[in-house]
Design a protein around this motif. Sequence first.
Motif, PDB file in Angstrom:
ATOM      1  N   VAL A 256       0.861  -1.196   0.000  1.00  0.00           N
ATOM      2  CA  VAL A 256       0.000   0.000   0.000  1.00  0.00           C
ATOM      3  C   VAL A 256       0.896   1.245   0.000  1.00  0.00           C
ATOM      4  N   GLY A 257       0.909   1.941  -1.152  1.00  0.00           N
ATOM      5  CA  GLY A 257       1.837   3.059  -1.363  1.00  0.00           C
ATOM      6  C   GLY A 257       2.991   2.545  -2.201  1.00  0.00           C
ATOM      7  N   SER A 258       2.847   2.653  -3.534  1.00  0.00           N
ATOM      8  CA  SER A 258       3.805   1.962  -4.423  1.00  0.00           C
ATOM      9  C   SER A 258       4.768   2.948  -5.066  1.00  0.00           C
ATOM     10  N   GLY A 259       5.493   3.686  -4.216  1.00  0.00           N
ATOM     11  CA  GLY A 259       6.540   4.595  -4.690  1.00  0.00           C
ATOM     12  C   GLY A 259       7.879   3.883  -4.657  1.00  0.00           C
ATOM     13  N   VAL A 260       8.921   4.607  -4.219  1.00  0.00           N
ATOM     14  CA  VAL A 260      10.286   4.052  -4.228  1.00  0.00           C
ATOM     15  C   VAL A 260      10.366   2.783  -3.368  1.00  0.00           C
ATOM     16  N   VAL A 261       9.957   2.902  -2.100  1.00  0.00           N
ATOM     17  CA  VAL A 261      10.084   1.765  -1.172  1.00  0.00           C
ATOM     18  C   VAL A 261       9.079   0.667  -1.519  1.00  0.00           C
ATOM     19  N   GLY A 262       7.838   1.062  -1.794  1.00  0.00           N
ATOM     20  CA  GLY A 262       6.808   0.060  -2.100  1.00  0.00           C
ATOM     21  C   GLY A 262       7.156  -0.761  -3.332  1.00  0.00           C
TER      22      GLY A 262
ATOM     23  N   ILE B 211      -0.788  -1.295  -4.571  1.00  0.00           N
ATOM     24  CA  ILE B 211      -1.904  -0.346  -4.429  1.00  0.00           C
ATOM     25  C   ILE B 211      -1.339   1.074  -4.423  1.00  0.00           C
ATOM     26  N   ASP B 212      -1.979   1.975  -5.154  1.00  0.00           N
ATOM     27  CA  ASP B 212      -1.585   3.388  -5.108  1.00  0.00           C
ATOM     28  C   ASP B 212      -2.800   4.231  -5.486  1.00  0.00           C
ATOM     29  N   ILE B 213      -2.753   5.514  -5.122  1.00  0.00           N
ATOM     30  CA  ILE B 213      -3.888   6.390  -5.474  1.00  0.00           C
ATOM     31  C   ILE B 213      -3.592   7.223  -6.719  1.00  0.00           C
TER      32      ILE B 213
ATOM     33  N   PRO C 269       3.863   7.538   2.178  1.00  0.00           N
ATOM     34  CA  PRO C 269       4.785   8.647   2.455  1.00  0.00           C
ATOM     35  C   PRO C 269       4.582   9.240   3.846  1.00  0.00           C
ATOM     36  N   THR C 270       5.674   9.673   4.458  1.00  0.00           N
ATOM     37  CA  THR C 270       5.622  10.324   5.788  1.00  0.00           C
ATOM     38  C   THR C 270       6.546  11.548   5.758  1.00  0.00           C
ATOM     39  N   PRO C 271       6.202  12.546   4.931  1.00  0.00           N
ATOM     40  CA  PRO C 271       7.100  13.709   4.809  1.00  0.00           C
ATOM     41  C   PRO C 271       7.072  14.576   6.075  1.00  0.00           C
TER      42      PRO C 271
ATOM     43  N   ARG D 221       6.003  -0.317   7.232  1.00  0.00           N
ATOM     44  CA  ARG D 221       7.367  -0.258   6.680  1.00  0.00           C
ATOM     45  C   ARG D 221       7.822   1.187   6.448  1.00  0.00           C
ATOM     46  N   SER D 222       6.867   2.118   6.441  1.00  0.00           N
ATOM     47  CA  SER D 222       7.217   3.542   6.348  1.00  0.00           C
ATOM     48  C   SER D 222       8.057   3.932   7.562  1.00  0.00           C
ATOM     49  N   THR D 223       8.815   4.999   7.412  1.00  0.00           N
ATOM     50  CA  THR D 223       9.528   5.561   8.567  1.00  0.00           C
ATOM     51  C   THR D 223       8.552   6.453   9.324  1.00  0.00           C
ATOM     52  N   VAL D 224       8.286   6.112  10.585  1.00  0.00           N
ATOM     53  CA  VAL D 224       7.269   6.843  11.350  1.00  0.00           C
ATOM     54  C   VAL D 224       7.809   7.199  12.733  1.00  0.00           C
TER      55      VAL D 224
ATOM     56  N   PHE E  92      15.595  -0.004   5.321  1.00  0.00           N
ATOM     57  CA  PHE E  92      16.883   0.699   5.376  1.00  0.00           C
ATOM     58  C   PHE E  92      17.436   0.998   3.996  1.00  0.00           C
ATOM     59  N   LEU E  93      16.676   0.675   2.938  1.00  0.00           N
ATOM     60  CA  LEU E  93      17.244   0.802   1.596  1.00  0.00           C
ATOM     61  C   LEU E  93      17.571   2.248   1.235  1.00  0.00           C
ATOM     62  N   ARG E  94      18.498   2.391   0.274  1.00  0.00           N
ATOM     63  CA  ARG E  94      18.848   3.706  -0.266  1.00  0.00           C
ATOM     64  C   ARG E  94      18.137   3.859  -1.603  1.00  0.00           C
ATOM     65  N   ALA E  95      17.582   5.071  -1.841  1.00  0.00           N
ATOM     66  CA  ALA E  95      16.771   5.284  -3.043  1.00  0.00           C
ATOM     67  C   ALA E  95      17.540   4.925  -4.314  1.00  0.00           C
ATOM     68  N   ALA E  96      18.857   5.212  -4.334  1.00  0.00           N
ATOM     69  CA  ALA E  96      19.646   5.014  -5.553  1.00  0.00           C
ATOM     70  C   ALA E  96      19.797   3.536  -5.913  1.00  0.00           C
TER      71      ALA E  96
HETATM   72  N1  LIG Z   1      13.010   6.671  -0.413  1.00  0.00           N
HETATM   73  C1  LIG Z   1      13.862   6.072   0.407  1.00  0.00           C
HETATM   74  O1  LIG Z   1      15.057   5.940   0.115  1.00  0.00           O
HETATM   75  C2  LIG Z   1      13.379   5.498   1.707  1.00  0.00           C
HETATM   76  C3  LIG Z   1      14.194   4.590   2.399  1.00  0.00           C
HETATM   77  C4  LIG Z   1      13.729   4.018   3.579  1.00  0.00           C
HETATM   78  C5  LIG Z   1      12.467   4.382   4.077  1.00  0.00           C
HETATM   79  N2  LIG Z   1      11.712   5.302   3.404  1.00  0.00           N
HETATM   80  C6  LIG Z   1      10.382   5.609   3.966  1.00  0.00           C
HETATM   81  O2  LIG Z   1       9.416   4.826   3.267  1.00  0.00           O
HETATM   82  C7  LIG Z   1       8.183   5.545   3.156  1.00  0.00           C
HETATM   83  C8  LIG Z   1       7.800   5.682   1.689  1.00  0.00           C
HETATM   84  O3  LIG Z   1       8.807   6.445   1.049  1.00  0.00           O
HETATM   85  P1  LIG Z   1       8.939   6.497  -0.541  1.00  0.00           P
HETATM   86  O4  LIG Z   1      10.264   7.139  -0.803  1.00  0.00           O
HETATM   87  O5  LIG Z   1       8.654   5.163  -1.132  1.00  0.00           O
HETATM   88  O6  LIG Z   1       7.757   7.529  -0.883  1.00  0.00           O
HETATM   89  P2  LIG Z   1       7.166   7.815  -2.346  1.00  0.00           P
HETATM   90  O7  LIG Z   1       6.628   9.193  -2.305  1.00  0.00           O
HETATM   91  O8  LIG Z   1       8.161   7.428  -3.403  1.00  0.00           O
HETATM   92  O9  LIG Z   1       5.971   6.771  -2.456  1.00  0.00           O
HETATM   93  C9  LIG Z   1       4.780   6.858  -1.721  1.00  0.00           C
HETATM   94  C10 LIG Z   1       3.652   6.357  -2.614  1.00  0.00           C
HETATM   95  O10 LIG Z   1       2.452   6.289  -1.833  1.00  0.00           O
HETATM   96  C11 LIG Z   1       1.388   6.724  -2.645  1.00  0.00           C
HETATM   97  N3  LIG Z   1       0.271   7.126  -1.795  1.00  0.00           N
HETATM   98  C12 LIG Z   1       0.061   8.316  -1.165  1.00  0.00           C
HETATM   99  N4  LIG Z   1      -1.098   8.271  -0.465  1.00  0.00           N
HETATM  100  C13 LIG Z   1      -1.629   7.032  -0.663  1.00  0.00           C
HETATM  101  C14 LIG Z   1      -2.808   6.389  -0.192  1.00  0.00           C
HETATM  102  N5  LIG Z   1      -3.686   6.993   0.619  1.00  0.00           N
HETATM  103  N6  LIG Z   1      -3.038   5.110  -0.598  1.00  0.00           N
HETATM  104  C15 LIG Z   1      -2.172   4.474  -1.415  1.00  0.00           C
HETATM  105  N7  LIG Z   1      -1.022   5.037  -1.895  1.00  0.00           N
HETATM  106  C16 LIG Z   1      -0.758   6.305  -1.505  1.00  0.00           C
HETATM  107  C17 LIG Z   1       1.955   7.846  -3.493  1.00  0.00           C
HETATM  108  O11 LIG Z   1       1.171   8.080  -4.656  1.00  0.00           O
HETATM  109  C18 LIG Z   1       3.356   7.279  -3.808  1.00  0.00           C
HETATM  110  O12 LIG Z   1       3.363   6.532  -5.013  1.00  0.00           O
HETATM  111  C19 LIG Z   1       8.424   6.874   3.874  1.00  0.00           C
HETATM  112  O13 LIG Z   1       8.009   6.739   5.205  1.00  0.00           O
HETATM  113  C20 LIG Z   1       9.918   7.051   3.801  1.00  0.00           C
HETATM  114  O14 LIG Z   1      10.404   7.867   4.849  1.00  0.00           O
HETATM  115  C21 LIG Z   1      12.129   5.852   2.228  1.00  0.00           C
END
Ligand SMILES: NC(=O)c1ccc[n+]([C@@H]2O[C@H](COP(=O)([O-])OP(=O)(O)OC[C@H]3O[C@@H](n4cnc5c(N)ncnc54)[C@H](O)[C@@H]3O)[C@@H](O)[C@H]2O)c1
Length: 302
Positions: free
Chosen positions: A7-13, A30-32, A66-68, A102-105, A138-142
């Motif tokens: 749930v939340g399919s960005g970088v980490v998902g 899943i993503d919105i 996301p947890t900005p 799995r988000s950072t909270v 703990f992953l790095r985005a790169a």
């Molecule tokens: N990016 C990193 O390197 C990294 C590493 C470790 C931990 N984290 C943590 O992991 C978490 C996610 O980070 P990320 O970088 O993947 O964020 P991201 O912004 O790349 O991805 C978040 C995704 O969630 C989706 N989203 C938002 N609201 C939603 C909802 N209500 N239902 C479903 N999807 C929804 C967004 O559209 C987006 O695709 C954060 O808590 C971040 O701090 C990030």
Amino acid sequence: MARIFIVGSGVVGTATGKGFLHAGHEVTFIDILPRRLDYLRSQGLDARDTLDLEDEPDSFVFLTLPTPNEGHRYDLSAFEDGTAAVGKALATASGTPVVVVRSTVPPGTTEGLVQPLLEKHSGKTLGEDFTLASNPEFLRAASAVEDFMHPWMTVIASRSVRTVERLSALLAPFGGELRTFSDPAAAEMVKCAHNIFNATKISFWNEMWLVSQALGLDLDPIAETVARSAEGSYNPRYGIRGGAPYGGVCLPKDTKGFLGLADSIGLDMPLLRAVVRVNDVLADRTAVDDRADDAATAGRFA
Ligand SMILES: NC(=O)c1ccc[n+]([C@@H]2O[C@H](COP(=O)([O-])OP(=O)(O)OC[C@H]3O[C@@H](n4cnc5c(N)ncnc54)[C@H](O)[C@@H]3O)[C@@H](O)[C@H]2O)c1
């Protein structure tokens, strides 16, 4: 093979889901965001805008929302919306899903925010109808997918021993040192302290870089030498106990003396000032604790 929802399919998902797919599990993303769903589908992935847990017994639901920050606070609004949607899906879930944060909270979120939201929106009860775990990433985005596939550390926390076992079995094939906790807040604190430690180290060397620049010195060979000479750099156990200030002759003298040197060349060293301040606070606290101990001891033997 496990049934996994992201749930939340960005970088980490995406990295998490792709890693599980690679290990042979069945994964739904899943993503919105429609354009995110299109992108995932273009890669042949099962991507949907709604979570449906009917006829999905014993699934794992990973919250990678996301947890900005907004100024000096976390903005958990998107995280709350996504969690509430998971709660609604739990209302009609079969089996006993495991919801994994799995988000950072901020520490306390899994039990203080996620649990009540899930129970409110599902009408179900933690421990009976679903279980909850913290499993920070703990992953790095790169190098996201690569890091997920080869973690150097896996942290799992849950009040349910069975949930820790199930998640450990799911994540163990990826390798990495496994650390488990019963209190989810401990795992959440691990991740926050991990990031703050990394940030502090980077700022420390940037502050030293500023001083080196001012003194006409090349920081690189200096920093590489200190990385091997300072116990705090090479010894993972050094300085991590907490609750006691540094003392002796050298650390108090050189931290304070160097602040004067920085002053004399017109440089501010906010991190070094903070280091001295934190130590003074701890020294005062320790002195108060010692006086309280003495008073208690005196009282006992009066
Ligand atoms: N990016 C990193 O390197 C990294 C590493 C470790 C931990 N984290 C943590 O992991 C978490 C996610 O980070 P990320 O970088 O993947 O964020 P991201 O912004 O790349 O991805 C978040 C995704 O969630 C989706 N989203 C938002 N609201 C939603 C909802 N209500 N239902 C479903 N999807 C929804 C967004 O559209 C987006 O695709 C954060 O808590 C971040 O701090 C990030």
